[in-house]
Design a protein around this motif. Structure first.
Motif, mmCIF file in Angstrom:
data_model
loop_
_atom_site.group_PDB
_atom_site.id
_atom_site.type_symbol
_atom_site.label_atom_id
_atom_site.label_comp_id
_atom_site.label_asym_id
_atom_site.label_seq_id
_atom_site.Cartn_x
_atom_site.Cartn_y
_atom_site.Cartn_z
ATOM 1 N N HIS A 62 49.600 34.601 41.461
ATOM 2 C CA HIS A 62 50.247 35.877 41.130
ATOM 3 C C HIS A 62 51.742 35.814 41.420
ATOM 4 C CE1 HIS A 62 46.368 38.248 41.480
ATOM 5 N NE2 HIS A 62 46.074 37.291 42.342
ATOM 6 N N HIS A 169 46.786 35.190 37.083
ATOM 7 C CA HIS A 169 46.232 36.550 37.031
ATOM 8 C C HIS A 169 46.104 37.037 35.583
ATOM 9 C CE1 HIS A 169 46.325 40.859 38.898
ATOM 10 N NE2 HIS A 169 45.141 40.539 38.450
ATOM 11 N N ASP A 194 51.370 38.269 35.121
ATOM 12 C CA ASP A 194 51.786 37.323 36.166
ATOM 13 C C ASP A 194 50.805 36.165 36.288
ATOM 14 O OD1 ASP A 194 49.909 39.314 37.288
ATOM 15 O OD2 ASP A 194 50.284 38.368 39.210
HETATM 16 ZN ZN LIG Z 1 48.742 39.598 40.040
#
Ligand SMILES: [Zn+2]
Length: 219
Positions: A62, A169, A194
């Protein structure tokens, strides 16, 4: 090998494997957070257990979209969701977090035990270790040092646990319908971008030796 040299060799290997330091800066994990985590496992995944523990099968990368370490840490520290995330508040009061937070200079911070559930990826938190990277905003793109530290962490985690997948993610909804996908509500999704596929591919390329499984493709 003689016993003494074996001991020295072992010590050298331990020193070597811990060369890149992981710095523990634990977020609050009080009784309320434990209870909310158990409630999340039960309500979202129908997993009923006495502990908030997970069996790691996946690493999710992330970015925080917050430009500083301090502000990123503060976003995860409290046990309950602050008011600025009302979009997911009706689902559970458990605050979001991740197991690791990597600063722009590459320093690796561990926020919580690796086998305790963190809320970072819908559908997959029961099996996913989360690595957050400070940045991702305009003016604060992810850095080379962060890339190196993410590669180090994936090596570390895949050597320690039975990790099948390393994903960004933004790829998480590709797991809908997969046996690891346990979210009960078909309407509960958030759109994610992300941490960028370029970053994810670089981490995967550098950790090819683990033969991670390919991310499922959408039916
Ligand atoms: Zn994330």
């Amino acid at each position: 090998m003689k016993k003494t040299s074996l001991i020295l060799w072992t010590l050298a290997m331990v020193a070597c494997s811990t060369q890149k330091k992981i710095v523990d800066i634990p977020i609050i994990f009080d009784e309320q957070r434990v209870e909310l985590t158990k409630e999340y496992l039960l309500n979202r995944y129908e997993i009923e257990q006495d502990t908030p523990l997970i069996t790691p099968k996946m690493v999710v990368l992330h970015w925080t979209a917050i430009p500083s370490l301090k502000k990123s840490f503060e976003a995860f520290n409290r046990s309950t969701l602050p008011n600025w995330r009302p979009d997911i508040e009706n689902v559970s009061g458990l605050n979001v977090s991740a197991h690791f937070l990597v600063d722009q200079d590459g320093t690796i911070y561990r926020l919580m035990p690796e086998t305790t559930m963190a809320r970072h990826t819908i559908g997959l938190n029961h099996c996913a270790i989360g690595i957050e990277n400070v940045g991702g905003t305009e003016g604060f793109p992810l850095t080379k040092q962060q890339l190196k530290s993410n590669i180090y962490l994936v090596n570390y985690l895949a050597s320690k646990y039975d990790i099948d997948y390393v994903i960004g993610h933004q790829e998480y909804t590709l797991f809908e319908g997969h046996p690891l996908w346990l979210e009960v509500d078909d309407g509960y999704r958030t759109k994610k971008t992300d941490p960028g596929m370029d970053f994810v591919e670089k981490v995967r390329n550098a950790t090819k030796k683990f033969n991670f499984k390919p991310v499922p493709t959408k039916q």
